[in-house]
Design a protein around this motif. Structure first.
Motif, PDB file in Angstrom:
ATOM      1  N   UNK A  38       0.836  -1.192   0.000  1.00  0.00           N
ATOM      2  CA  UNK A  38       0.000   0.000   0.000  1.00  0.00           C
ATOM      3  C   UNK A  38       0.882   1.256   0.000  1.00  0.00           C
ATOM      4  N   UNK A  39       0.410   2.335  -0.599  1.00  0.00           N
ATOM      5  CA  UNK A  39       1.169   3.590  -0.554  1.00  0.00           C
ATOM      6  C   UNK A  39       1.540   3.957   0.880  1.00  0.00           C
ATOM      7  N   UNK A  40       2.779   4.404   1.052  1.00  0.00           N
ATOM      8  CA  UNK A  40       3.269   4.794   2.369  1.00  0.00           C
ATOM      9  C   UNK A  40       3.879   3.669   3.178  1.00  0.00           C
ATOM     10  N   UNK A  41       3.659   2.428   2.756  1.00  0.00           N
ATOM     11  CA  UNK A  41       4.259   1.310   3.472  1.00  0.00           C
ATOM     12  C   UNK A  41       5.725   1.162   3.070  1.00  0.00           C
ATOM     13  N   UNK A  42       6.407   0.177   3.660  1.00  0.00           N
ATOM     14  CA  UNK A  42       7.843   0.016   3.463  1.00  0.00           C
ATOM     15  C   UNK A  42       8.154  -1.378   2.938  1.00  0.00           C
ATOM     16  N   UNK A  90      14.800 -11.426  14.857  1.00  0.00           N
ATOM     17  CA  UNK A  90      14.409 -10.746  16.087  1.00  0.00           C
ATOM     18  C   UNK A  90      13.382  -9.670  15.807  1.00  0.00           C
ATOM     19  N   UNK A  91      13.845  -8.424  15.716  1.00  0.00           N
ATOM     20  CA  UNK A  91      12.965  -7.267  15.522  1.00  0.00           C
ATOM     21  C   UNK A  91      12.187  -7.303  14.214  1.00  0.00           C
ATOM     22  N   UNK A  92      12.871  -7.609  13.120  1.00  0.00           N
ATOM     23  CA  UNK A  92      12.266  -7.431  11.801  1.00  0.00           C
ATOM     24  C   UNK A  92      11.163  -8.438  11.526  1.00  0.00           C
ATOM     25  N   UNK A  93      11.455  -9.717  11.685  1.00  0.00           N
ATOM     26  CA  UNK A  93      10.453 -10.736  11.342  1.00  0.00           C
ATOM     27  C   UNK A  93       9.344 -10.879  12.375  1.00  0.00           C
ATOM     28  N   UNK A  94       9.508 -10.263  13.536  1.00  0.00           N
ATOM     29  CA  UNK A  94       8.505 -10.420  14.585  1.00  0.00           C
ATOM     30  C   UNK A  94       7.642  -9.183  14.818  1.00  0.00           C
ATOM     31  N   UNK A  95       7.760  -8.184  13.974  1.00  0.00           N
ATOM     32  CA  UNK A  95       6.901  -7.016  14.209  1.00  0.00           C
ATOM     33  C   UNK A  95       5.554  -7.229  13.503  1.00  0.00           C
ATOM     34  N   UNK A  96       4.537  -6.664  14.094  1.00  0.00           N
ATOM     35  CA  UNK A  96       3.161  -6.941  13.676  1.00  0.00           C
ATOM     36  C   UNK A  96       2.832  -6.462  12.270  1.00  0.00           C
ATOM     37  N   UNK A  97       3.545  -5.471  11.768  1.00  0.00           N
ATOM     38  CA  UNK A  97       3.213  -4.917  10.461  1.00  0.00           C
ATOM     39  C   UNK A  97       3.714  -5.724   9.271  1.00  0.00           C
ATOM     40  N   UNK A  98       4.604  -6.672   9.494  1.00  0.00           N
ATOM     41  CA  UNK A  98       5.166  -7.453   8.384  1.00  0.00           C
ATOM     42  C   UNK A  98       4.139  -8.454   7.871  1.00  0.00           C
ATOM     43  N   UNK A  99       3.794  -8.321   6.576  1.00  0.00           N
ATOM     44  CA  UNK A  99       2.777  -9.194   5.990  1.00  0.00           C
ATOM     45  C   UNK A  99       3.309 -10.101   4.886  1.00  0.00           C
ATOM     46  N   UNK A 100       4.365  -9.657   4.196  1.00  0.00           N
ATOM     47  CA  UNK A 100       4.837 -10.416   3.041  1.00  0.00           C
ATOM     48  C   UNK A 100       6.323 -10.688   3.143  1.00  0.00           C
ATOM     49  N   UNK A 101       6.695 -11.911   2.858  1.00  0.00           N
ATOM     50  CA  UNK A 101       8.088 -12.336   2.812  1.00  0.00           C
ATOM     51  C   UNK A 101       8.245 -13.129   1.521  1.00  0.00           C
ATOM     52  N   UNK A 102       8.930 -12.535   0.543  1.00  0.00           N
ATOM     53  CA  UNK A 102       9.116 -13.164  -0.763  1.00  0.00           C
ATOM     54  C   UNK A 102      10.588 -13.496  -0.909  1.00  0.00           C
ATOM     55  N   UNK A 103      10.881 -14.767  -1.142  1.00  0.00           N
ATOM     56  CA  UNK A 103      12.267 -15.225  -1.220  1.00  0.00           C
ATOM     57  C   UNK A 103      12.469 -16.022  -2.490  1.00  0.00           C
ATOM     58  N   UNK A 104      13.520 -15.676  -3.233  1.00  0.00           N
ATOM     59  CA  UNK A 104      13.891 -16.489  -4.386  1.00  0.00           C
ATOM     60  C   UNK A 104      15.011 -17.422  -3.949  1.00  0.00           C
TER      61      UNK A 104
END
Length: 174
Positions: A1-5, A134-148
């Motif tokens: 979404x616009x404004x997200x990271x 730790x911090x990155x994968x466990x925060x509530x805002x993370x919705x997508x993890x795309x890995x090649x």
């Protein structure tokens, strides 16, 4: 979404970074290969997207440190430059790179936490994930993890992903 990271780990010359920034998404682009960083920055400037992107010329990994990146092709946009402890036949140049964990970058420098992460690091996926657990994968805002990655060779990476609660959504043949 616009404004997200979006964190674009292994940004190369910016195909995902440019698409996201053009859609009003803020991007942190990680790319250790200097030729690719230069092209990425030019691509952002030519498209008027520099204000939406933080470009960090470094690699992410399981621990902070330095390592040799073995460059096998000087062409901008090239990839598959492994981080090796011993040289390989096709190395044209060894570039000493900084490796940091994503968690440490957030804690020390206040990098914005991502809503989405794209990882394309040609064999170092598991190390990158370990540095985010730790911090990155466990925060509530993370919705997508795309890995090649290559599921035939990276069973350990796939096991780690599933053990940490991420589900496999799609798989394509090489």
């Amino acid at each position: 979404q616009p404004g997200e990271v979006l964190w674009d780990i292994g940004a190369n010359v910016g195909p995902y970074t440019l698409l996201a920034a053009a859609r009003q998404i803020n991007v942190v682009a990680f790319e250790p290969v200097m030729e690719n960083v230069a092209t990425l920055v030019r691509n952002l400037a030519m498209n008027g997207l520099s204000d939406r992107v933080i470009v960090l010329p470094r690699a992410l990994g399981a621990a902070n440190g330095m390592a040799w990146l073995h460059i096998s092709d000087f062409q901008s946009g090239s990839a598959n430059h492994p981080i090796l402890t011993s040289p390989r036949k096709l190395t044209l140049h060894k570039q000493l790179i900084t490796i940091e964990t994503g968690d440490d970058l957030v804690a020390r420098y206040g990098l914005p936490l991502p809503h989405a992460i794209k990882i394309d690091v040609d064999g170092a996926e598991l190390d990158v994930l370990k540095g985010l657990e730790g911090l990155v994968l466990n925060h509530a805002g993370l919705r997508y993890l795309v890995i090649e990655f290559d599921t035939r060779k990276d069973a350990e990476c796939l096991e780690w992903i599933e053990a940490h609660g991420w589900a496999r959504y799609a798989e394509s043949e090489p």
